[in-house]
Scaffold this motif. Sequence first.
Motif, short mmCIF file in Angstrom:
data_model
loop_
_atom_site.label_atom_id
_atom_site.label_comp_id
_atom_site.label_asym_id
_atom_site.label_seq_id
_atom_site.Cartn_x
_atom_site.Cartn_y
_atom_site.Cartn_z
N SER A 52 0.84 -1.19 0.00
CA SER A 52 0.00 0.00 0.00
C SER A 52 0.89 1.25 0.00
O SER A 52 2.04 1.19 0.46
N PRO A 53 0.36 2.38 -0.48
CA PRO A 53 1.18 3.60 -0.50
C PRO A 53 1.76 3.98 0.85
O PRO A 53 2.91 4.43 0.93
N ARG A 130 -0.98 4.33 -8.18
CA ARG A 130 -2.38 3.94 -7.95
C ARG A 130 -3.16 3.93 -9.25
O ARG A 130 -4.06 3.10 -9.44
N ARG A 133 -2.26 0.67 -10.91
CA ARG A 133 -2.92 -0.44 -10.21
C ARG A 133 -4.40 -0.49 -10.54
O ARG A 133 -4.97 -1.57 -10.77
N GLN A 134 -5.04 0.68 -10.59
CA GLN A 134 -6.47 0.75 -10.91
C GLN A 134 -6.74 0.19 -12.31
O GLN A 134 -7.66 -0.62 -12.50
#
Length: 433
Positions: A52-53, A130, A133-134
């Motif tokens: 995760s970020p 992100r 990833r999306q």
Amino acid sequence: MPERILIIGGGFGGLACARELGDTEYSVTVIDRRNHNLFQPLLYQVATAALSPADIAEPIRKTLGRYRNINMIMAEVVGIDVQRQLVQLEGGDRVDYDRLVIATGSEYNYFGRDTWRDNAPGMKTIHEARQIRQRLLSSFEKAERAHNEQEKRNLLTYVVIGGGPTGVEMAGAISELGRFMINRDFRNIQPDQLRVILIEAGPRILAAFPEKLIDYARHYLEKIGVEVRTGERVLDVRSDGVTVGSEFIRTGCVVWGAGVKASPAHRWLGLDAVPGGRIPVDPQLQVVGHRNIFALGDTADFTGTDAKPLPGLAQVAKQQGVYLGRLLKNQSADPAAFVFRNRGNTAVIGRNAAIFDFGKWTLKGRAAWFLWAFVHVYLLINFEKRILVSVQWIWRYLTRQRGARLIEEGSIGGADVTVPSVVYPVTRPGGVR
């Protein structure tokens, strides 16, 4: 009044310099357009749902908060007034300095085709990771719903542009993630529908590494299903695919890793003609022709002992930051020149596969992979992050699970895929899940 040292950039170099100046008599200010420090070498793991970020980022104020002489400003720098010794911020504010350190890092180079950026994000920010990833995870969900073979294959085709360490790491991670997810979690798509293509315009991938390590990396990538295409140039990038030569490849996601350039900081000093945007510095990292202004990391054009410019690596920026912080702190009349000590160049290819180049000797395979993991954990910003990432890596190594496979609500619309009016099977052909 204490001497004012202003540091532009809160990356590896800027933070290393600031820490060396912590708890001294100087008044230190760090300016960054983001409020957090980001461990960019692991951004690809955020993009492929391994981390995760928050695992690889930390607020700059938290990092520097224990030093009472250091202040942080979140703002965008738009210029430098050398004569008046002040930095201009977006919105009109100004910050005075006595000594200035420019550590603004680098950005991806789209070679004059900046319109490609939206369709092929790189990996310099959490937002970009992100975004990748999306798109990546959404394409699997869309393929699960698609009703014809070609549509599934188009959605499950991923193109990574650039055969450097970032591109290689990303291509390997997508291939391994995709095949694991398809085998375990999806019912209507097959592993042989997944296609990962790594495109490099030059004659070989990982050009900075020795030939034997390049051969190992290419062989391993091909073993896990990555198509490695060298000597081919991307001519266009669209939202639905890329053009390579005369071929148009429809894709579910495109990732850019084809090269970097220095930040625009050189223009603030009127140095528009410098190669690659890097600011020329002397052996003490002082900007040539500018008293009391220094540059380090990807921003600086510094030649090593081999007469070649130092690469844009985290270890370079960190070593230069420590050196410059000590130089500014000690104010020596005749300071020694900066000397880079190479700790090795590395790239991870996949699970249990990595390469290390230490100059005189090399390492590859499982041992290199464990060393890569150890080094990257060590370089994380603090003990808390090291423990957190280590535990997650151990758990995911044992279980092969990915812990950050979340898609934002509304990201899988009906416009991009036609949903058939059929009842989906709950098992693979032959009853195998």
